[in-house]
Scaffold this motif. Structure first.
Motif, PDB file in Angstrom:
ATOM      1  N   GLN A  44       7.450  63.463  -9.495  1.00 29.68           N
ATOM      2  CA  GLN A  44       8.329  64.034 -10.508  1.00 29.68           C
ATOM      3  C   GLN A  44       7.884  65.421 -10.961  1.00 29.68           C
ATOM      4  OE1 GLN A  44       8.304  61.091 -13.616  1.00 29.68           O
ATOM      5  NE2 GLN A  44       9.999  59.964 -12.699  1.00 29.68           N
ATOM      6  N   HIS A  45       6.617  65.753 -10.752  1.00 31.90           N
ATOM      7  CA  HIS A  45       6.071  66.995 -11.296  1.00 31.90           C
ATOM      8  C   HIS A  45       5.412  67.829 -10.200  1.00 31.90           C
ATOM      9  CE1 HIS A  45       6.189  63.991 -14.548  1.00 31.90           C
ATOM     10  NE2 HIS A  45       6.684  65.004 -15.225  1.00 31.90           N
ATOM     11  N   ALA A  46       5.616  69.138 -10.265  1.00 33.29           N
ATOM     12  CA  ALA A  46       5.068  70.047  -9.260  1.00 33.29           C
ATOM     13  C   ALA A  46       3.546  70.030  -9.237  1.00 33.29           C
ATOM     14  CB  ALA A  46       5.558  71.469  -9.510  1.00 33.29           C
ATOM     15  N   GLU A  47       2.910  69.767 -10.381  1.00 36.66           N
ATOM     16  CA  GLU A  47       1.448  69.797 -10.434  1.00 36.66           C
ATOM     17  C   GLU A  47       0.798  68.454 -10.112  1.00 36.66           C
ATOM     18  OE1 GLU A  47       2.602  69.776 -14.903  1.00 36.66           O
ATOM     19  OE2 GLU A  47       3.518  70.348 -13.039  1.00 36.66           O
ATOM     20  N   ALA A  48       1.586  67.492  -9.613  1.00 40.04           N
ATOM     21  CA  ALA A  48       1.050  66.172  -9.271  1.00 40.04           C
ATOM     22  C   ALA A  48      -0.055  66.304  -8.225  1.00 40.04           C
ATOM     23  CB  ALA A  48       2.165  65.276  -8.744  1.00 40.04           C
ATOM     24  N   PHE A  49      -1.221  65.739  -8.520  1.00 45.35           N
ATOM     25  CA  PHE A  49      -2.363  65.679  -7.605  1.00 45.35           C
ATOM     26  C   PHE A  49      -2.817  67.046  -7.111  1.00 45.35           C
ATOM     27  CE2 PHE A  49       0.193  61.814  -7.283  1.00 45.35           C
ATOM     28  CZ  PHE A  49      -0.722  60.906  -7.792  1.00 45.35           C
ATOM     29  N   CYS A  50      -2.765  68.046  -7.989  1.00 43.48           N
ATOM     30  CA  CYS A  50      -3.171  69.404  -7.619  1.00 43.48           C
ATOM     31  C   CYS A  50      -4.497  69.798  -8.263  1.00 43.48           C
ATOM     32  CB  CYS A  50      -2.105  70.408  -8.055  1.00 43.48           C
ATOM     33  SG  CYS A  50      -0.681  70.443  -6.974  1.00 43.48           S
ATOM     34  N   LEU A  51      -5.232  70.620  -7.547  1.00 46.98           N
ATOM     35  CA  LEU A  51      -6.381  71.323  -8.104  1.00 46.98           C
ATOM     36  C   LEU A  51      -5.837  72.605  -8.711  1.00 46.98           C
ATOM     37  CD1 LEU A  51      -8.823  70.803  -5.146  1.00 46.98           C
ATOM     38  CD2 LEU A  51      -9.281  70.124  -7.498  1.00 46.98           C
ATOM     39  N   MET A  52      -6.134  72.839  -9.993  1.00 50.62           N
ATOM     40  CA  MET A  52      -5.539  73.967 -10.712  1.00 50.62           C
ATOM     41  C   MET A  52      -6.629  74.803 -11.373  1.00 50.62           C
ATOM     42  SD  MET A  52      -2.409  71.857 -12.452  1.00 50.62           S
ATOM     43  CE  MET A  52      -3.541  70.758 -13.264  1.00 50.62           C
ATOM     44  N   TRP A  53      -6.450  76.117 -11.354  1.00 46.40           N
ATOM     45  CA  TRP A  53      -7.399  77.034 -11.987  1.00 46.40           C
ATOM     46  C   TRP A  53      -7.048  77.234 -13.455  1.00 46.40           C
ATOM     47  CZ3 TRP A  53     -11.948  78.257 -10.310  1.00 46.40           C
ATOM     48  CH2 TRP A  53     -12.207  78.250  -8.936  1.00 46.40           C
ATOM     49  N   TYR A  54      -8.072  77.166 -14.297  1.00 46.96           N
ATOM     50  CA  TYR A  54      -7.952  77.474 -15.723  1.00 46.96           C
ATOM     51  C   TYR A  54      -8.957  78.578 -16.023  1.00 46.96           C
ATOM     52  CZ  TYR A  54      -5.054  73.395 -16.641  1.00 46.96           C
ATOM     53  OH  TYR A  54      -4.015  72.495 -16.667  1.00 46.96           O
ATOM     54  N   ALA A  55      -8.565  79.532 -16.880  1.00 47.65           N
ATOM     55  CA  ALA A  55      -9.438  80.655 -17.223  1.00 47.65           C
ATOM     56  C   ALA A  55      -9.292  81.003 -18.692  1.00 47.65           C
ATOM     57  CB  ALA A  55      -9.100  81.871 -16.371  1.00 47.65           C
ATOM     58  N   CYS A  56     -10.366  81.559 -19.257  1.00 51.95           N
ATOM     59  CA  CYS A  56     -10.396  81.965 -20.659  1.00 51.95           C
ATOM     60  C   CYS A  56     -10.736  83.448 -20.736  1.00 51.95           C
ATOM     61  CB  CYS A  56     -11.435  81.141 -21.413  1.00 51.95           C
ATOM     62  SG  CYS A  56     -11.565  81.549 -23.176  1.00 51.95           S
ATOM     63  N   GLU A  57     -10.358  84.066 -21.838  1.00 53.79           N
ATOM     64  CA  GLU A  57     -10.666  85.479 -22.060  1.00 53.79           C
ATOM     65  C   GLU A  57     -12.172  85.732 -22.102  1.00 53.79           C
ATOM     66  OE1 GLU A  57      -8.641  86.453 -25.661  1.00 53.79           O
ATOM     67  OE2 GLU A  57      -6.665  86.356 -24.727  1.00 53.79           O
ATOM     68  N   CYS A  58     -12.950  84.697 -22.448  1.00 53.23           N
ATOM     69  CA  CYS A  58     -14.412  84.866 -22.538  1.00 53.23           C
ATOM     70  C   CYS A  58     -15.066  84.958 -21.158  1.00 53.23           C
ATOM     71  CB  CYS A  58     -15.031  83.728 -23.348  1.00 53.23           C
ATOM     72  SG  CYS A  58     -15.118  82.135 -22.477  1.00 53.23           S
ATOM     73  N   GLY A  59     -14.293  84.672 -20.098  1.00 55.16           N
ATOM     74  CA  GLY A  59     -14.838  84.742 -18.745  1.00 55.16           C
ATOM     75  C   GLY A  59     -15.023  83.383 -18.097  1.00 55.16           C
ATOM     76  N   HIS A  60     -14.912  82.317 -18.861  1.00 61.54           N
ATOM     77  CA  HIS A  60     -15.061  80.975 -18.299  1.00 61.54           C
ATOM     78  C   HIS A  60     -13.888  80.676 -17.365  1.00 61.54           C
ATOM     79  CE1 HIS A  60     -16.106  76.693 -18.173  1.00 61.54           C
ATOM     80  NE2 HIS A  60     -14.790  76.473 -18.222  1.00 61.54           N
ATOM     81  N   ARG A  61     -14.198  80.139 -16.172  1.00 61.02           N
ATOM     82  CA  ARG A  61     -13.185  79.708 -15.206  1.00 61.02           C
ATOM     83  C   ARG A  61     -13.609  78.361 -14.652  1.00 61.02           C
ATOM     84  NH1 ARG A  61      -9.570  83.240 -13.012  1.00 61.02           N
ATOM     85  NH2 ARG A  61      -9.489  82.084 -11.078  1.00 61.02           N
TER      86      ARG A  61
END
Length: 164
Positions: A44-61
């Protein structure tokens, strides 16, 4: 970091994708974007079972795996700076990985359980109501709203076991 604004793809990656698309076009094959490589049938969802990148302004990824067929938050609290600025970035780089086995310590989206929803509801009430616990049915109603019929996501650390 590398001096680039967080969440922005590097120009070399874009140039590489464009060069690959031009090369494929020369040879008569059409290149397909990463999103099209995900099977749409059965999910039902495009992000099903995906590895996804998250990032913050502080530099954390970090790369977080969605172990379910459900939506995930676009942003939440960064573990490095404790600010609510960790965002899902570079959506085109989401990688469909239904057989992914997370590394110990990798964060993973899972389905929220009823017990965890009650824990979140209790903690929220404590923070907002300053210890004035509502009547049991009210707390249950709040927990039900958090639980969202089993569709709400929960972020856990793979391999972490709470000490007893």
């Amino acid at each position: 970091m590398n001096g680039k604004r967080y969440g922005q793809p590097s120009p070399s990656a874009r140039e590489g994708r464009r060069a690959a698309a031009r090369e494929a076009e020369k040879h008569g094959s059409k290149s397909t974007p990463a999103v099209a490589l995900r099977p749409s049938v059965g999910y039902q969802h495009a992000e099903a079972f995906c590895l996804m990148w998250y990032a913050c302004e502080c530099g954390h990824r970090e790369r977080i795996w969605n172990s379910r067929d459900g939506v995930t938050p676009l942003g939440f609290v960064c573990p490095s700076c404790k600010e609510p600025k960790l965002r899902h970035v570079n959506w085109a780089l989401d990688q469909y990985a239904p057989d992914h086995v997370p590394a110990i310590g990798q964060r993973v989206w899972i389905n929220l359980t009823r017990d965890r929803a009650m824990e979140i509801a209790s903690r929220t009430v404590d923070q907002v109501a300053k210890g004035k616990v509502p009547v049991g049915t009210d707390l249950q109603r709040i927990a039900d709203a958090v639980f969202n019929e089993g569709m709400a996501p929960d972020l856990v650390v793979y391999g972490y076991v709470e000490a007893s």
